[in-house]
Design an enzyme around this catalytic site. Structure first.
Site, PDB file in Angstrom:
ATOM      1  N   ASN A 217      32.604  10.253  52.381  1.00  0.00           N
ATOM      2  CA  ASN A 217      33.293  11.536  52.146  1.00  0.00           C
ATOM      3  C   ASN A 217      34.745  11.258  51.766  1.00  0.00           C
ATOM      4  O   ASN A 217      35.154  10.107  51.650  1.00  0.00           O
ATOM      5  CB  ASN A 217      33.186  12.419  53.396  1.00  0.00           C
ATOM      6  N   LYS A 344      32.082  25.108  67.992  1.00  0.00           N
ATOM      7  CA  LYS A 344      31.976  23.637  68.092  1.00  0.00           C
ATOM      8  C   LYS A 344      32.617  23.137  69.378  1.00  0.00           C
ATOM      9  O   LYS A 344      32.112  22.232  70.029  1.00  0.00           O
ATOM     10  CB  LYS A 344      32.711  22.973  66.910  1.00  0.00           C
TER      11      LYS A 344
HETATM   12  O1  PMT Z   1      41.616  11.773  56.544  1.00  0.00           O
HETATM   13  P1  PMT Z   1      42.340  12.878  55.788  1.00  0.00           P
HETATM   14  O2  PMT Z   1      42.155  12.761  54.292  1.00  0.00           O
HETATM   15  O3  PMT Z   1      43.784  13.019  56.192  1.00  0.00           O
HETATM   16  O4  PMT Z   1      41.630  14.275  56.164  1.00  0.00           O
HETATM   17  C1  PMT Z   1      41.716  14.754  57.469  1.00  0.00           C
HETATM   18  C2  PMT Z   1      40.381  15.413  57.932  1.00  0.00           C
HETATM   19  C3  PMT Z   1      40.079  16.630  57.083  1.00  0.00           C
HETATM   20  C4  PMT Z   1      39.243  14.404  57.817  1.00  0.00           C
HETATM   21  C5  PMT Z   1      40.577  15.803  59.448  1.00  0.00           C
HETATM   22  O5  PMT Z   1      41.658  16.691  59.555  1.00  0.00           O
HETATM   23  C6  PMT Z   1      39.316  16.436  60.014  1.00  0.00           C
HETATM   24  O6  PMT Z   1      39.054  17.622  59.895  1.00  0.00           O
HETATM   25  N1  PMT Z   1      38.477  15.590  60.667  1.00  0.00           N
HETATM   26  C7  PMT Z   1      37.140  15.981  61.189  1.00  0.00           C
HETATM   27  C8  PMT Z   1      36.157  15.953  60.064  1.00  0.00           C
HETATM   28  C9  PMT Z   1      34.758  16.348  60.507  1.00  0.00           C
HETATM   29  O7  PMT Z   1      33.883  15.538  60.475  1.00  0.00           O
HETATM   30  O8  PMT Z   1      34.668  17.564  60.976  1.00  0.00           O
HETATM   31  P2  PMT Z   1      33.276  18.248  61.511  1.00  0.00           P
HETATM   32  O9  PMT Z   1      33.604  19.700  61.669  1.00  0.00           O
HETATM   33  O10 PMT Z   1      32.137  17.870  60.630  1.00  0.00           O
HETATM   34  O11 PMT Z   1      33.035  17.574  62.913  1.00  0.00           O
HETATM   35  C10 PMT Z   1      33.478  18.134  64.152  1.00  0.00           C
HETATM   36  C11 PMT Z   1      33.941  17.062  65.100  1.00  0.00           C
HETATM   37  O12 PMT Z   1      32.840  16.217  65.431  1.00  0.00           O
HETATM   38  C12 PMT Z   1      35.016  16.126  64.563  1.00  0.00           C
HETATM   39  O13 PMT Z   1      35.921  15.862  65.608  1.00  0.00           O
HETATM   40  C13 PMT Z   1      34.265  14.859  64.163  1.00  0.00           C
HETATM   41  O14 PMT Z   1      35.078  13.688  64.294  1.00  0.00           O
HETATM   42  C14 PMT Z   1      33.157  14.849  65.210  1.00  0.00           C
HETATM   43  N2  PMT Z   1      31.902  14.208  64.792  1.00  0.00           N
HETATM   44  C15 PMT Z   1      31.149  14.706  63.784  1.00  0.00           C
HETATM   45  C16 PMT Z   1      29.936  14.106  63.482  1.00  0.00           C
HETATM   46  C17 PMT Z   1      29.522  12.978  64.204  1.00  0.00           C
HETATM   47  N3  PMT Z   1      28.381  12.370  63.936  1.00  0.00           N
HETATM   48  N4  PMT Z   1      30.293  12.502  65.186  1.00  0.00           N
HETATM   49  C18 PMT Z   1      31.468  13.074  65.501  1.00  0.00           C
HETATM   50  O15 PMT Z   1      32.181  12.614  66.407  1.00  0.00           O
END
Ligand code: PMT
Length: 407
Positions: A217, A344
């Site tokens: 991504n 979440k």
């Molecule tokens: O790296 P940059 O270019 O600066 O961009 C920053 C960002 C947009 C990546 C960052 O600000 C951000 O939003 N990170 C979380 C991205 C994400 O995966 O979001 P999500 O809504 O899909 O996941 C929710 C949470 O679960 C997140 O804390 C993620 O780290 C965690 N997760 C998700 C899937 C997984 N298999 N394991 C996890 O721990």
């Protein structure tokens, strides 16, 4: 506001270079110098040529008890301490007022006066207090200059909003001397997370399809690395589990590089029991390829199908531990940001969640800036658009406050 000098212990014996640039607010720098000196700081003043149009060096000389640096080629001043030595000597360089012209030149690495030379030669902390007409402050050039400086670690203090010398009303006034002294004092206070073990993830993950291809991504690591730096600046012992990014780890941060979501999961779970705080900023792939090919896949049919398997959810696994660390997760959303993020947070059992909008605009993936909604139990705070460095500092402040309140 009145400054109580007994509350300013952290400033005592600190070495501060006070930079003064050309602006009507230069008169406030004399009061700033008086207050810093009263709090026990050792201050050396450096003026740009434009600053001398507004206030005389003699004023600062009398208040600091030291020669004022005004000229890059001033042999007498150089014999006291040359400008490189002065840059090394300072525990903090504070430029107040910082004019639009100074900010633009500093951002672009100019060194055509003694103050700019010093800033360029300094490896230590630099704080600037912008002061200018509200329209100049609102211009996209100034905005971009401030965002870039902030993302490189320059502390931006102010400006305040109000009536200006030119009669305009709006943001652009230099903070009052007393407010600046308080910020200096806070800057020198011990970190809010001193000695705390903080584990975090950042960047993307890569899920291999075959030896040369992968699914990933757009995460650049900028948000996560800014958080690692902000936490280390507050004294935390930071272990950063990072997906593949091109960034260097912040000083003092212990970084472990991983590729896939599975590697990231294993690395986090091996270390989480020693951590008091966990931050999940990585954009972790939710799925991996069910059957990774050992050889490069050859083109054959027009349509190719990949079968995907769910990856473990790292932050949810941390949240499900018997005694989880204080946990801050992220939510990357394209719509219904607050509602989806709140869900979440509850589902994954997180203390806090930082929700950001992704998929365009100036926030989320890859951008230098972000805007965040921080949500917790009976808690909501919006952090308006700012550099990721600035957002990270604010987020770590909120995290530290809520974490310490739970102890
Ligand atoms: O790296 P940059 O270019 O600066 O961009 C920053 C960002 C947009 C990546 C960052 O600000 C951000 O939003 N990170 C979380 C991205 C994400 O995966 O979001 P999500 O809504 O899909 O996941 C929710 C949470 O679960 C997140 O804390 C993620 O780290 C965690 N997760 C998700 C899937 C997984 N298999 N394991 C996890 O721990």
């Amino acid at each position: 506001m009145s400054v109580k000098i007994e509350d300013m212990q952290s400033i005592h014996k600190k070495k501060i270079v006070l930079g003064v640039t050309g602006g009507i607010a230069a008169y406030k720098s004399a009061e700033l110098l008086r207050l810093l000196t009263k709090a026990g700081a050792e201050v050396r003043v450096v003026m740009t040529p434009a600053a001398r149009e507004f206030i005389q060096p003699l004023t600062f000389q009398a208040l600091s008890g030291h020669r004022v640096y005004t000229d890059i080629f001033d042999a007498e001043a150089e014999s006291a301490m040359d400008h490189i030595e002065l840059a090394r000597w300072a525990d903090l360089m504070l430029v107040a007022p910082a004019s639009a012209d100074f900010i633009a030149k500093f951002n672009h690495g100019y060194a055509d006066n003694i103050l700019l030379t010093l800033c360029l030669a300094s490896a230590g902390p630099i704080a600037i207090a912008p002061a200018m007409n509200q329209q100049m402050y609102a211009s996209s050039s100034t905005e971009n200059n401030l965002i870039t400086l902030s993302s490189r670690g320059t502390l931006i203090w102010g400006p305040a909003s109000g009536e200006q010398a030119c009669g305009d009303i709006g943001p652009g006034r230099m903070l009052e001397a007393e407010e600046l002294v308080q910020l200096v004092s806070l800057h020198f206070q011990p970190g809010k997370l001193d000695g705390r073990h903080l584990l975090m993830t950042a960047g993307p993950t890569r899920e291999a399809i075959d030896p040369v291809r992968y699914i990933s991504n757009r995460s650049s690591g900028k948000m996560g690395y800014a958080l690692a730096k902000a936490a280390a600046d507050q004294g935390a012992k930071v272990t950063l589990i990072s997906g593949p990014v091109s960034m260097q780890p912040p000083p003092g941060v212990d970084r472990i590089m991983v590729e896939s979501a599975h590697d990231m999961f294993e690395t986090v779970m091996q270390r989480v029991d020693k951590s008091e705080i966990f931050i999940a900023c990585a954009a972790v792939a939710d799925y991996r390829i069910s059957q990774q090919s050992q050889q490069k896949i050859k083109k054959s049919s027009q349509v190719m199908q990949l079968s995907l398997t769910r990856n473990p959810d790292i932050v949810a696994s941390v949240g499900a531990l018997d005694s989880p660390p204080f946990t801050l997760g992220f939510a990357a959303e394209t719509e219904n940001i607050e509602q989806y993020a709140a869900e979440k947070r509850r589902r994954k059992n997180l203390d806090l969640i930082a929700a950001n909008q992704v998929g365009g605009g100036k926030t989320g993936f890859e951008n230098e800036t972000n805007e965040i909604f921080v949500l917790g139990e009976n808690y909501r705070q919006r952090l308006p658009l700012a550099s990721k460095t600035q957002i990270a500092r604010q987020l770590i402040d909120i995290l530290a406050e809520r974490f310490l309140a739970q102890q």
